[in-house]
Scaffold this active site. Structure first.
Site, PDB file in Angstrom:
ATOM      1  N   GLU B  86      22.290  49.720  11.900  1.00 10.16           N
ATOM      2  CA  GLU B  86      20.914  49.552  13.397  1.00 10.16           C
ATOM      3  C   GLU B  86      22.271  48.859  14.943  1.00 10.16           C
ATOM      4  O   GLU B  86      23.248  48.656  15.194  1.00 10.16           O
ATOM      5  CB  GLU B  86      20.520  47.455  13.386  1.00 10.16           C
ATOM      6  CG  GLU B  86      20.160  47.610  11.916  1.00 10.16           C
ATOM      7  CD  GLU B  86      19.011  48.346  12.587  1.00 10.16           C
ATOM      8  OE1 GLU B  86      18.184  48.361  13.311  1.00 10.16           O
ATOM      9  OE2 GLU B  86      18.560  49.165  11.085  1.00 10.16           O
ATOM     10  N   LYS B 216      18.997  32.072  -3.692  1.00 13.04           N
ATOM     11  CA  LYS B 216      18.850  33.010  -2.748  1.00 13.04           C
ATOM     12  C   LYS B 216      17.381  32.412  -2.163  1.00 13.04           C
ATOM     13  O   LYS B 216      16.783  33.199  -1.714  1.00 13.04           O
ATOM     14  CB  LYS B 216      18.745  34.526  -3.867  1.00 13.04           C
ATOM     15  CG  LYS B 216      19.285  34.527  -4.858  1.00 13.04           C
ATOM     16  CD  LYS B 216      20.377  34.978  -3.615  1.00 13.04           C
ATOM     17  CE  LYS B 216      21.353  36.088  -5.126  1.00 13.04           C
ATOM     18  NZ  LYS B 216      22.477  35.343  -5.224  1.00 13.04           N
ATOM     19  N   ASP B 290      27.697  39.414  -2.186  1.00 11.61           N
ATOM     20  CA  ASP B 290      26.110  39.828  -2.209  1.00 11.61           C
ATOM     21  C   ASP B 290      25.552  39.363  -1.129  1.00 11.61           C
ATOM     22  O   ASP B 290      24.822  38.188  -0.913  1.00 11.61           O
ATOM     23  CB  ASP B 290      26.771  38.304  -3.220  1.00 11.61           C
ATOM     24  CG  ASP B 290      24.625  38.595  -3.517  1.00 11.61           C
ATOM     25  OD1 ASP B 290      23.665  39.632  -3.436  1.00 11.61           O
ATOM     26  OD2 ASP B 290      24.589  37.462  -4.511  1.00 11.61           O
ATOM     27  N   HIS B 381      13.489  37.997  38.308  1.00 10.52           N
ATOM     28  CA  HIS B 381      13.342  37.382  38.958  1.00 10.52           C
ATOM     29  C   HIS B 381      13.839  35.630  38.545  1.00 10.52           C
ATOM     30  O   HIS B 381      13.325  34.353  38.746  1.00 10.52           O
ATOM     31  CB  HIS B 381      12.295  36.649  39.591  1.00 10.52           C
ATOM     32  CG  HIS B 381      10.633  38.726  39.876  1.00 10.52           C
ATOM     33  ND1 HIS B 381      10.429  39.156  38.733  1.00 10.52           N
ATOM     34  CD2 HIS B 381      11.411  38.898  41.231  1.00 10.52           C
ATOM     35  CE1 HIS B 381      10.210  40.485  39.553  1.00 10.52           C
ATOM     36  NE2 HIS B 381      10.193  40.282  40.938  1.00 10.52           N
TER      37      HIS B 381
END
Lengths: 388, 388, 388, 388
Positions: B86, B216, B290, B381
Site C-alpha cells: 500500500e 483469530k 502470523d 477552513h
C-alpha cells in the site's frame, strides 16, 4: 549523530537506491541481507506500492483445492494459493475443500457492496445538525455529482446519517469497481464535503473522518451495513458425509453450535465462526490484497440449520470482506500470478474473487469443526453427544 | 475426472515436488509461474510452515526510521522493516517516527502477557456447573501441573471462569516464552481437561473450545483481559512541535478527539485509534508473525490528555498484540533478516519486539492525526478550531 | 391440591373480584393487605392495564424543579414529578436543575422518531433472500398501504434490510403518534408480512420477530438507528458557574471526561454518561410510561466540548427514549395528574414530554458530575487537576 | 420572579409540608391532586426514600402464579405480585408459569454475587500504573480491612484490574448482605482508596469511578463478571407439553432459536432472550427494588438444548440482577406486603427473592415463545416448521 536513510529519496525505486538503503541498514545494524534482496523483478515495479524499498518478504505459498464453487461469478473448480507460514493451515483448508466437494460445493453470493468515507459535520446545536441532515436528503443528486467529479469509477450510492450532540455523522457509501477504493472514496467524499460546506447556508465545519468509516478496524456498523463486499457462502452437507468424515452426527454438531454461540456472546466476539481470518489472510497475501484489512474482513456470522432428513445446512456471512483485483498490490508479479491462477486477473473479476475467498473460508470452517469433533480438539469421551 | 494435487504428498517439501505442483497448476489453469518460483532458499526450509508448497509471495519491504524507543527491552533507535504493497504507508509511518523522535521518543511498556485456550465443561444443571467451578479453584495446582507436563515453556498462570446455563466456560491463561503459543496452550489445556474429567467426581463432559479464547477474532474479552501481549506506547509532544508539524494547536487536537470518540462509540468500533492495523500488519509480515492474528491484534485504545503547559500526552494501548520471535514464520530467511534488523532474533526478545511494534503503531497514529488536521484530510477552513 | 386464582377471571376488574384475590392470597401466604388495597379509584379503571388486579404499589413521588427547558415543544419552567424510593435522587436532580437554570437552561431537540417490529423472512439460499430484498424496495408503497390498513395513527416510514445466511431481516420503522406503539406496529407489520408472503412469487416463510427490533433490550442497532425518540439535550455552562458550584475548572472536568471514556470503552458500556436511567425511570413511573422500556431508554451518548472562553458545552443524546402520552399507563389517575403537572396530558404532547425527560436527564448528569468532582465521590487531594 | 419549592426543606417529610408543596404545584400548574395525595401511610415513612415528597404514584398490581420454583432458597409454589400498567403482561407471565408448572417447575441457582465500585488511579506513565497494580495484589488484605471499616455488612471479595494508558482501572467486588449495596460499596471503596493513596509511595491520584462499575447501565463487563446476583433459571419441558401448548414440536422451536440468535448478533443486542425486562420491572416495582437498575438487570443469555427424547432444555442466565430485601424502597408499606407475599421479608432472603424473580423471567420467556410460535405473532403458514 543520528544516521538516517536519505529522506528526500523515499520514492526512488531504483536498484541502486535499494542497495544503498540495504548498505545503510547493514552498517547500522550489522545484518547481512541475502534473502530480502532476492527479488524476481526490477524494484521500479514497486513504485506506488512502497517507499524506502529495500527488498521483499518471501512468504511461502501452498496450493489448496480443488475448491468447488457455485457462485454467480465463480463457477467450477479452483486451486487456491494460500500464503502463510503457519503449518497445517493449507492442509486443513484442503481437507475442508474435499468435504465441501463431496457435498456438492459451496453456493456463494455477493449480496452487498459498499466502500465508505464517513465525515462529520459540526454545528452550533443539535437542531442545526438535524436541519443539515434534511438539506442533504434534498440535495443528494448534486452531492453525488460533486463526489463523482473526482473519479471515473466510484459511484456514490447513498449517504447514511447518524445524529449525536451537535454533530451530523455521515457515511458515504460508494461502489468502486475493481478497486478496494479507500483512497478513491476519500477524494470523492472530500470534494463533496467542500461543495456542501460552500453551498450550505448555515455555519458548518467538518472533519473528513468522524470515525464511523470504520477503516482498518472492525465495528458493529460494518456487520450491519457492510464494508467492501458482503458475501455469503452456504453448503448443505448430508449427514452420511458428516458421520463418515467426523464420526459424529449432524444433530450433535448442531447442538454443539449453541454452546459456542453462548461463549461468543459472553466474550463479545465479533465473529461467531471459528477462524475465517486464516483463510482470508492467506489468500489476501497471495493475491496482493491489503492484509491490514483483515481487521475488518475477519468478522463473520455463522448460521446453521438441521434439515428433517439430517442434512446440515452450514453458512458463513462475511459482512465486510475488502477485496480488489485492481490497484494496491494486485499488480505485483507473484500476486498477479496468483490472481491468474484463480482466473481473477483483468477487469470485472472482483466479485469472482470475493466468491472464491468466501468459499475458501467456508471450507476452513468445516475443516476445523471436523477436527474439533473428531477428537483432535476434544475429549475422547464423546464430549457432546452422550445422551443429548 | 477431477484433477488433483497428489494428496499424500502435502508434506513433501522437495524442489521436485514443488515443481510438479506448479506444473500441475500450470496445466490446469494455463498460468506460467516466473515469480512465485523465484525463492532464495531450498523449499525444504518451509517444512512445518506450509503444505503443498509451490513458491513464495513476494511482498515489498520498506524501511522506516529511526524510531526512538524508550522501552524496558527495546532502547534506542530502530529501523523498522515494513512489508506492504500500500503506497504511502511507509512514508506515513516514517513521518510519524520523525515527529516522535523530536518529542523524545515513545515510552513503551508490556503490562500483561497471556495466551489462551478456553474449554467449556457441560453439566446436568447450573448448580453442578457452579460446584465444578469451586473444585477447579481447590485443585488449581494439580491442574497446572497436568497442563505443564506437555510443555517445557508454557506456564499456566490462572483460569478465568464464566457461568452460563449448565456450562462452565474456562479461560486458561498461559505465558508461552518466545512463542505466540496457540498450539502450545491447546495441548496443555487438553491434557489438563482430560485429567480434570477423569478426576472430577461428578458427570462431566467438555469441548476444548467454548469460543471464549477468542482465537483469530476480536472480542471485548480480549480488550479486557489481554490476548498475547498488552502493550502501551506513550509520548508527550510539546505544543510547539504540534503547531509546527500540523499547523494546529494541541488544544484543537484534543477537542477534535472527542468528536472521534462519539463516532467510534456509535459505530461500535473495536479501536478508538486510527489505523493500528497498518503498522501491525506490515511489521507482522516482515518479521514472520502470523498475519491472521491482525484480527485480534488490531484493536486498540487511544487515550490523550492536554497538560497545563500545552504538552499533548498521546497513548495507544494494544490489548491483544500477538507476537513471537520463535516458531511459525519467524525462522524463515527474509523474516530472520528482518528480526535481526531489529535485534530481535535469538531467545528472550519477544517483549522487545512487542515494544518496537507498539512504538511503530504510535508513530502511525501521530502521523495520520497530523495528516488529518494539516488539511490533507480535512476542510481548509479550519475544520475544528474556529471559535472553540 | 394446588390452590389457584380463578383463571377465567383474569380480566374481571371489579372490586369484589380484587377482594377475592386478596383474600385468596392472604389465606395462601398469611399476609394482610392494608396498603396494597388502598387505592384512590375504582379498580375497573385498570381494565386494559393489568390482569388479576389485587391493588396498587405506592411509589413515593418527589418534585424537582424548576427545570428550564428551551425545547421546540417544551418551553419555560417545569416542575418534574419523580417516582422513586432511592433517597437523594430527587435532591440530586434538583441540584442539577438549579445549575442548569443558572446556565440558561437546556436546549432540547427531538431529532428522530421510530418504533419497530422486525420480522425475518427465510429462503432456500442467500440469493433468493437478496432477490426478495429487491422486491421489497420495488413494492414499498403497497407494503406501506397494507401495514397502515390496521391503524389510523401509525405510519410506515421505511424498511431497513439486513442480510445473513438465507434470511432477510427487516426492520419496519413507524411513527406512532402519541403512543409508544409497540402493539400498533406489531399488528401493522404482521398485516404487511401476510400480504408480502401471499404476493411474493418465491417460496417464503417468516417469523414476526427476528430479534432485531430489539424490544425490551438495548442494542447497538438502537443506538445507531433510534428506537422511540432520539432526543438531544444540550447546555453551555460558563466556567464561573462550574468553579463556583463544583470547585474545579471546566478544563479539569473536560480532561477527566477522557478517563471515563476509556473506562466505558473497556467495559463495553452502552452509555457513556453517568446515570440517565435514574431520571428516566423516576419520570417514567410517575407519568405512566412502561418502565420496562428503561432497558432500551437507558443508553446514552455524552459529548462535551471546552470553548475558548472556558464555557463548557455538555450534551447527552438519548438514542432510544420510548415515551407516550396516550395508551398504557398514561391514563391512570396519579399518572394523569403527573402528566398534567408537566402540561403533557391531551393529544400532541409526546415530543414535549420527551424534551422534558431529556432535560431532566441532563440535569442529573450535571449534578452527579458536580458531586464527583466536588469531593463527595473523590479524593480530597484534587483527584484530577494537579498539574495536568 | 421564579417561584420555587422551599429549598431548605427537601427533607421535611411532614404531611403539612407535602400539602404545601402540592399547593405550590397546583398554583403553578393549575393541576388538582386527588390521587397522588391518596396514600395509605404517614409521609414521614418515606424519609430516606425521597425528597420534596408530594404523594405517591399508584401502579396497578396483578398476581401471577402459582410459580413452581426448585431453588436452593425458594422452594415450592409462589404467587408473584407484578406492578405494571401494560395490559396482557400479567396474563402472559401467568400462562408461562402454568406451562412451567406442568414441566415440573424452574430450577434456579444463584451462581455469583458481587456489587462494585470501580475507581481509577492515574500515574505518570503506564509502567508506574503497572507497578501500582502489583502493590495492590501484595496489599490486598490491608485494603480489604480498610474498606470494611466502613460497613458491618459489606465484604470485599476481590479487586479486578484493567490497564489502559497511564491509568489503572480497578473494580472492587463486594458482597453486601441483604442490600443492593451501591452506596455501601461506594463508601467502602472510598475509604480504601484514601488509604491506598496515603500509603503508596509513588505519585498517585484517583477518581472514585472510572466508569467500569458500570452503575445504572449495561456493559459487557457486567455480562462477564456479574453485577448484583448472577442467577440461572432452567427447565426441561417435555415435547408433548410443547406440542400441546404451542402446536409445534420442540425440534421446530430449537431450530427457530438460531434465526433469533443471528438477529441478536447483528443487532448487537445485550440480551439473547425475549423480554426479561418485563418480568424484572414488574416485580421490582412491586417489591421496592430500584427500578432504574432495570438498565443493568435486563441483560440475559438464553441457552437451549434438544434432548434425544425430544425434551426441550430451556435456560436463561441473568448476569446482573440487582435485588435487595433491605434498604431502598423495600421497607415501604405496599412493598413490604409484596415481599411478605413471597416470604422474602426479613433478613437472609435476598437469594430467595433473586431465585423467584429469575423463575418469573423464565416463565415469561416460555410464554412469549409460545405466543410467537402458536400464531399470535407469526404467519399461519407454519412459519418455521415446513420442511425443516
Amino acid at each position: 549523530m543520528t544516521k538516517r536513510i536519505p529522506r528526500d529519496k523515499h520514492n526512488d525505486h531504483s536498484e541502486a537506491m535499494a542497495a544503498e538503503r540495504r548498505q545503510f541498514a547493514s552498517e547500522t545494524t550489522g545484518v547481512k541481507f541475502e534473502h530480502l534482496s532476492h527479488y524476481a523483478f526490477t524494484p521500479e515495479l514497486t513504485a506506488g506500492n512502497i517507499e524506502n524499498f529495500i527488498g521483499v518478504a518471501q512468504v511461502p505459498v501452498g496450493l489448496a483445492g480443488p475448491l468447488l464453487v457455485n457462485g454467480e461469478h465463480a463457477k467450477g473448480e479452483f486451486y487456491v494459493p494460500m500464503a502463510t507460514s503457519e503449518g497445517t493451515l493449507v492442509a486443513s483448508y484442503n481437507r475442508g475443500m474435499r468435504l465441501l466437494h463431496q457435498a456438492g460445493g459451496a453456493t456463494v453470493s455477493v449480496v452487498d457492496d459498499a466502500m465508505q468515507r464517513a465525515p462529520v459535520f459540526i454545528f452550533d446545536n443539535a437542531r442545526a445538525a438535524r436541519d443539515f441532515g434534511e438539506w442533504i436528503k434534498a440535495n443528494f443528486e448534486q452531492i453525488k455529482q460533486q463526489a463523482e467529479t473526482t473519479t471515473s469509477v466510484g459511484k456514490l450510492r447513498d449517504i447514511e446519517q447518524y445524529a449525536a450532540a451537535r454533530m451530523r455523522y455521515l457515511r458515504f457509501n460508494f461502489t468502486t469497481g475493481d478497486a478496494a477504493g479507500q483512497n478513491m472514496v476519500g477524494k470523492a467524499t472530500q470534494a463533496a464535503c467542500e461543495w456542501m460546506q460552500s453551498k450550505y447556508q448555515g455555519s458548518c465545519r467538518y472533519m473528513l473522518s468522524g470515525s464511523m468509516d470504520t477503516d482498518k478496524k472492525h465495528s458493529q456498523l460494518n456487520t450491519l451495513h457492510t464494508r467492501g463486499k458482503r458475501v455469503i457462502a452456504e453448503a448443505i452437507i448430508p449427514n452420511a458425509i458428516i458421520e463418515q468424515v467426523m464420526g459424529v452426527s449432524s444433530a450433535t454438531l448442531f447442538k454443539a453450535r449453541f454452546i459456542s454461540q453462548v461463549g461468543s456472546f459472553m466474550a463479545g466476539s465479533v465473529n461467531t465462526g471459528a477462524h475465517s481470518a486464516n483463510g482470508i489472510t492467506a489468500t489476501f497475501i497471495a493475491t496482493g490484497q491489503d492484509a491490514a484489512n483483515v481487521a475488518e474482513s475477519s468478522s463473520g456470522i455463522v448460521y446453521v440449520d438441521l434439515h428433517d432428513n439430517g442434512d446440515y445446512y452450514f453458512s458463513i456471512t462475511l459482512p465486510s470482506l475488502i477485496v480488489a483485483t485492481h490497484g494496491g498490490g494486485t499488480g505485483l508479479p507473484t500476486q498477479q500470478e496468483c490472481l491468474s491462477l484463480l482466473g481473477c486477473n483483468g477487469p470485472g473479476k472482483v466479485y469472482k474473487l470475493a466468491e472464491i475467498i468466501a468459499a475458501t473460508v467456508l471450507a476452513g470452517e468445516l475443516s476445523l469443526m471436523s477436527a474439533v469433533l473428531a477428537g483432535d480438539w476434544v475429549s475422547s469421551h464423546d464430549a457432546l453427544g452422550r445422551n443429548r
